[in-house]
Scaffold this motif. Structure first.
Motif, PDB file in Angstrom:
ATOM      1  N   ASN A  72      10.138  -5.880  -6.780  1.00 32.36           N
ATOM      2  CA  ASN A  72      10.181  -7.072  -5.931  1.00 32.36           C
ATOM      3  C   ASN A  72       9.994  -8.362  -6.720  1.00 32.36           C
ATOM      4  O   ASN A  72      10.504  -9.414  -6.331  1.00 32.36           O
ATOM      5  CB  ASN A  72       9.110  -6.973  -4.841  1.00 32.36           C
ATOM      6  CG  ASN A  72       9.593  -6.173  -3.641  1.00 32.36           C
ATOM      7  OD1 ASN A  72      10.655  -5.558  -3.694  1.00 32.36           O
ATOM      8  ND2 ASN A  72       8.818  -6.168  -2.577  1.00 32.36           N
ATOM      9  N   GLY A 240       6.574  -2.392  -1.911  1.00 31.68           N
ATOM     10  CA  GLY A 240       7.171  -1.603  -0.834  1.00 31.68           C
ATOM     11  C   GLY A 240       6.898  -0.123  -0.906  1.00 31.68           C
ATOM     12  O   GLY A 240       7.083   0.594   0.084  1.00 31.68           O
ATOM     13  N   HIS A 241       6.450   0.376  -2.054  1.00 31.22           N
ATOM     14  CA  HIS A 241       6.140   1.793  -2.204  1.00 31.22           C
ATOM     15  C   HIS A 241       4.635   2.057  -2.207  1.00 31.22           C
ATOM     16  O   HIS A 241       4.199   3.166  -2.544  1.00 31.22           O
ATOM     17  CB  HIS A 241       6.762   2.348  -3.487  1.00 31.22           C
ATOM     18  CG  HIS A 241       8.254   2.507  -3.406  1.00 31.22           C
ATOM     19  ND1 HIS A 241       9.120   1.510  -3.778  1.00 31.22           N
ATOM     20  CD2 HIS A 241       9.025   3.530  -2.965  1.00 31.22           C
ATOM     21  CE1 HIS A 241      10.374   1.922  -3.591  1.00 31.22           C
ATOM     22  NE2 HIS A 241      10.340   3.131  -3.099  1.00 31.22           N
ATOM     23  N   GLU A 256       4.510  -0.913   6.980  1.00 31.77           N
ATOM     24  CA  GLU A 256       5.909  -0.549   7.178  1.00 31.77           C
ATOM     25  C   GLU A 256       6.726  -1.256   6.112  1.00 31.77           C
ATOM     26  O   GLU A 256       6.458  -2.416   5.784  1.00 31.77           O
ATOM     27  CB  GLU A 256       6.404  -0.952   8.573  1.00 31.77           C
ATOM     28  CG  GLU A 256       5.777  -0.150   9.703  1.00 31.77           C
ATOM     29  CD  GLU A 256       6.336  -0.543  11.062  1.00 31.77           C
ATOM     30  OE1 GLU A 256       6.495   0.343  11.912  1.00 31.77           O
ATOM     31  OE2 GLU A 256       6.607  -1.748  11.252  1.00 31.77           O
ATOM     32  N   SER A 257       7.696  -0.558   5.561  1.00 36.75           N
ATOM     33  CA  SER A 257       8.540  -1.133   4.506  1.00 36.75           C
ATOM     34  C   SER A 257       9.936  -1.407   5.048  1.00 36.75           C
ATOM     35  O   SER A 257      10.541  -0.542   5.686  1.00 36.75           O
ATOM     36  CB  SER A 257       8.617  -0.179   3.310  1.00 36.75           C
ATOM     37  OG  SER A 257       7.351  -0.041   2.697  1.00 36.75           O
ATOM     38  N   TYR A 258      10.417  -2.616   4.797  1.00 39.53           N
ATOM     39  CA  TYR A 258      11.721  -3.056   5.300  1.00 39.53           C
ATOM     40  C   TYR A 258      12.556  -3.620   4.152  1.00 39.53           C
ATOM     41  O   TYR A 258      12.018  -4.219   3.218  1.00 39.53           O
ATOM     42  CB  TYR A 258      11.552  -4.169   6.343  1.00 39.53           C
ATOM     43  CG  TYR A 258      10.925  -3.765   7.639  1.00 39.53           C
ATOM     44  CD1 TYR A 258      11.701  -3.362   8.727  1.00 39.53           C
ATOM     45  CD2 TYR A 258       9.544  -3.803   7.798  1.00 39.53           C
ATOM     46  CE1 TYR A 258      11.122  -3.010   9.931  1.00 39.53           C
ATOM     47  CE2 TYR A 258       8.955  -3.456   9.007  1.00 39.53           C
ATOM     48  CZ  TYR A 258       9.753  -3.058  10.059  1.00 39.53           C
ATOM     49  OH  TYR A 258       9.172  -2.710  11.256  1.00 39.53           O
ATOM     50  N   THR A 299      13.860  -9.972   7.501  1.00 34.07           N
ATOM     51  CA  THR A 299      13.888  -8.534   7.248  1.00 34.07           C
ATOM     52  C   THR A 299      14.893  -7.845   8.165  1.00 34.07           C
ATOM     53  O   THR A 299      15.170  -8.311   9.270  1.00 34.07           O
ATOM     54  CB  THR A 299      12.502  -7.910   7.483  1.00 34.07           C
ATOM     55  OG1 THR A 299      12.053  -8.231   8.812  1.00 34.07           O
ATOM     56  CG2 THR A 299      11.487  -8.430   6.481  1.00 34.07           C
ATOM     57  N   TYR A 305      13.414   2.410   2.595  1.00 33.54           N
ATOM     58  CA  TYR A 305      13.094   2.167   1.201  1.00 33.54           C
ATOM     59  C   TYR A 305      14.350   1.796   0.410  1.00 33.54           C
ATOM     60  O   TYR A 305      14.339   1.764  -0.819  1.00 33.54           O
ATOM     61  CB  TYR A 305      12.431   3.399   0.578  1.00 33.54           C
ATOM     62  CG  TYR A 305      11.066   3.690   1.148  1.00 33.54           C
ATOM     63  CD1 TYR A 305       9.992   2.849   0.888  1.00 33.54           C
ATOM     64  CD2 TYR A 305      10.857   4.796   1.963  1.00 33.54           C
ATOM     65  CE1 TYR A 305       8.741   3.107   1.420  1.00 33.54           C
ATOM     66  CE2 TYR A 305       9.610   5.061   2.499  1.00 33.54           C
ATOM     67  CZ  TYR A 305       8.550   4.220   2.224  1.00 33.54           C
ATOM     68  OH  TYR A 305       7.312   4.465   2.758  1.00 33.54           O
ATOM     69  N   ILE A 340      12.333  -4.490  -1.195  1.00 34.25           N
ATOM     70  CA  ILE A 340      11.597  -3.755  -0.165  1.00 34.25           C
ATOM     71  C   ILE A 340      10.259  -4.444   0.035  1.00 34.25           C
ATOM     72  O   ILE A 340       9.457  -4.532  -0.899  1.00 34.25           O
ATOM     73  CB  ILE A 340      11.361  -2.294  -0.581  1.00 34.25           C
ATOM     74  CG1 ILE A 340      12.664  -1.644  -1.029  1.00 34.25           C
ATOM     75  CG2 ILE A 340      10.735  -1.506   0.564  1.00 34.25           C
ATOM     76  CD1 ILE A 340      12.444  -0.320  -1.737  1.00 34.25           C
ATOM     77  N   ASP A 342       6.592  -4.691   2.007  1.00 30.29           N
ATOM     78  CA  ASP A 342       5.602  -3.924   2.766  1.00 30.29           C
ATOM     79  C   ASP A 342       4.848  -4.895   3.662  1.00 30.29           C
ATOM     80  O   ASP A 342       4.260  -5.864   3.182  1.00 30.29           O
ATOM     81  CB  ASP A 342       4.653  -3.188   1.821  1.00 30.29           C
ATOM     82  CG  ASP A 342       4.072  -4.084   0.740  1.00 30.29           C
ATOM     83  OD1 ASP A 342       4.814  -4.964   0.240  1.00 30.29           O
ATOM     84  OD2 ASP A 342       2.888  -3.917   0.385  1.00 30.29           O
ATOM     85  N   CYS A 363      -1.765  -4.790  -1.297  1.00 29.73           N
ATOM     86  CA  CYS A 363      -0.469  -4.578  -0.641  1.00 29.73           C
ATOM     87  C   CYS A 363      -0.335  -5.495   0.569  1.00 29.73           C
ATOM     88  O   CYS A 363      -1.214  -6.297   0.861  1.00 29.73           O
ATOM     89  CB  CYS A 363      -0.319  -3.113  -0.224  1.00 29.73           C
ATOM     90  SG  CYS A 363      -1.524  -2.591   1.026  1.00 29.73           S
ATOM     91  N   GLY A 366       4.296  -8.782   2.408  1.00 27.83           N
ATOM     92  CA  GLY A 366       5.619  -9.019   2.970  1.00 27.83           C
ATOM     93  C   GLY A 366       5.682 -10.338   3.703  1.00 27.83           C
ATOM     94  O   GLY A 366       4.721 -11.104   3.753  1.00 27.83           O
TER      95      GLY A 366
END
Length: 368
Positions: A72, A240-241, A256-258, A299, A305, A340, A342, A363, A366
């Motif tokens: 990212n 995102g991971h 949630e990952s977008y 998003t 992913y 991605i 998060d 984390c 996003g």
């Protein structure tokens, strides 16, 4: 570590630029470290840098499944601001914003921070109420944010269309003058160089495949594609991971990952003086130092992913940009990409210890 300066550039120019050192080392992983950080993006490398410089912890490994800054950090649109609503978010973002002022000098690396201002548009009564609430909340927290009329918004950003006939007419805007942009890869490289010079190991092409725990539940290290690496403290900074890595340790995260997409135009002369964002039409725009218009979308509407989103999202974003800035309708787009993100339920980041002893997480950064 050689210090970068105009004199160093002149000296190396006389030598044919053959005396430059590698910016960071690429050592083989040791069997054990005091701390392992999963993810060599901006946040992961900054964590390693501040562990070394502020806390004197240098027996640290930063593990990256690909190449440094290739996630990212290398895909974002580098907007810097702190005009968030919640007290906690506003506090941590404003602390980060203050770090940017002297970051290039501290790292001895030009991160190209440009406090050109971030303007957020209101298109209806609800937007006005929400953004004015942000202004008042920010002021109570000592954070600069101001309300602009449509005419004042256009004076600050001349390309902006404030016609009342627009599908989403501009009814006002907020402006944080300290907000702006930076060069994303320079941030990663600067932190990597500073951390490496202090003994931190940056290990690329080393994917984490498992998190090992002792019988008492505490972290003992991580399994990787390059073998087991031990550590009593592990920090997960994998964007995102993050939820995937945390699940390896048996911890479920409220994430949630977008996919989040962006694109750039052909380069033009300086024409756009600030960053403009619109949550209503899910679009934002700035101009890079190379002259490209950097355009970001909202998003996608599904969790994934994948680093490729829906084409209709970009089409919607470009329609909105062309309506807000008609002078750009004939611009050609050069390329698009995706990352991605998060996100948490309240769009606020998580920086915390976890129920697993020795496991930490950073984390949820996003879109907010």
């Amino acid at each position: 570590m050689k210090k970068y300066s105009v004199f160093a550039i002149a000296r190396e120019a006389m030598r044919g630029h053959k005396g430059w050192e590698e910016q960071w080392s690429s050592p083989e992983p040791k069997k054990e470290y005091d701390v392992i950080i999963v993810g060599a993006g901006g946040h992961g490398l900054a964590t390693a840098y501040y562990l070394a410089t502020v806390h004197g912890i240098t027996n640290v490994a930063v593990l990256e499944k690909g190449w440094l800054g290739g996630g990212n950090t290398g895909r974002n649109t580098t907007i810097i601001r702190s005009n968030y609503l919640y007290d906690e978010s506003a506090g941590i973002y404003d602390r980060a914003l203050k770090l940017w002022d002297g970051l290039s000098q501290e790292l001895n690396y030009n991160v190209m921070y440009s406090p050109r201002g971030v303007m957020m548009l209101a298109h209806n009564v609800h937007d006005i109420q929400v953004l004015k609430r942000h202004v008042h909340a920010n002021r109570l927290n000592g954070i600069d944010n101001e309300w602009l009329t449509p005419e004042a918004a256009k004076e600050f950003c001349p390309p902006l269309n404030i016609s009342r006939d627009a599908r989403y007419p501009v009814m006002g805007a907020t402006l944080q003058r300290r907000g702006g942009t930076a060069r994303h890869d320079a941030v990663a490289w600067g932190y990597a160089r500073g951390a490496s010079a202090r003994g931190v190991h940056i290990i690329q092409n080393c994917e984490v495949t498992g998190v090992k725990r002792a019988p008492n539940g505490a972290v003992t290290g991580v399994e990787t594609t390059r073998g087991f690496i031990g550590a009593r403290k592990v920090g997960v900074v994998a964007a995102g991971h993050s939820s995937v890595i945390m699940n390896m340790a048996g911890v479920r995260m409220p994430l949630e990952s977008y996919p989040l997409q962006a694109l750039v135009s052909e380069p033009v002369k300086p024409v756009f003086p600030c960053v403009v964002m619109s949550n209503t039409v899910h679009a934002y725009i700035s101009q890079s130092d190379k002259g490209e218009l950097v355009i970001g979308a909202g998003t996608d509407q599904y969790v994934s992913y994948s680093q490729t989103g829906g084409l209709h999202i970009l089409q919607h974003t470009l329609d909105a940009i062309c309506e807000m800035f008609p002078m750009f309708t004939r611009m050609k787009m050069l390329r698009s990409w995706g990352g991605i993100v998060d996100v948490t339920p309240d769009r606020s980041p998580i920086l915390a210890k976890t129920p697993v002893p020795g496991l930490y997480v950073n984390c949820g950064w996003g879109t907010g």
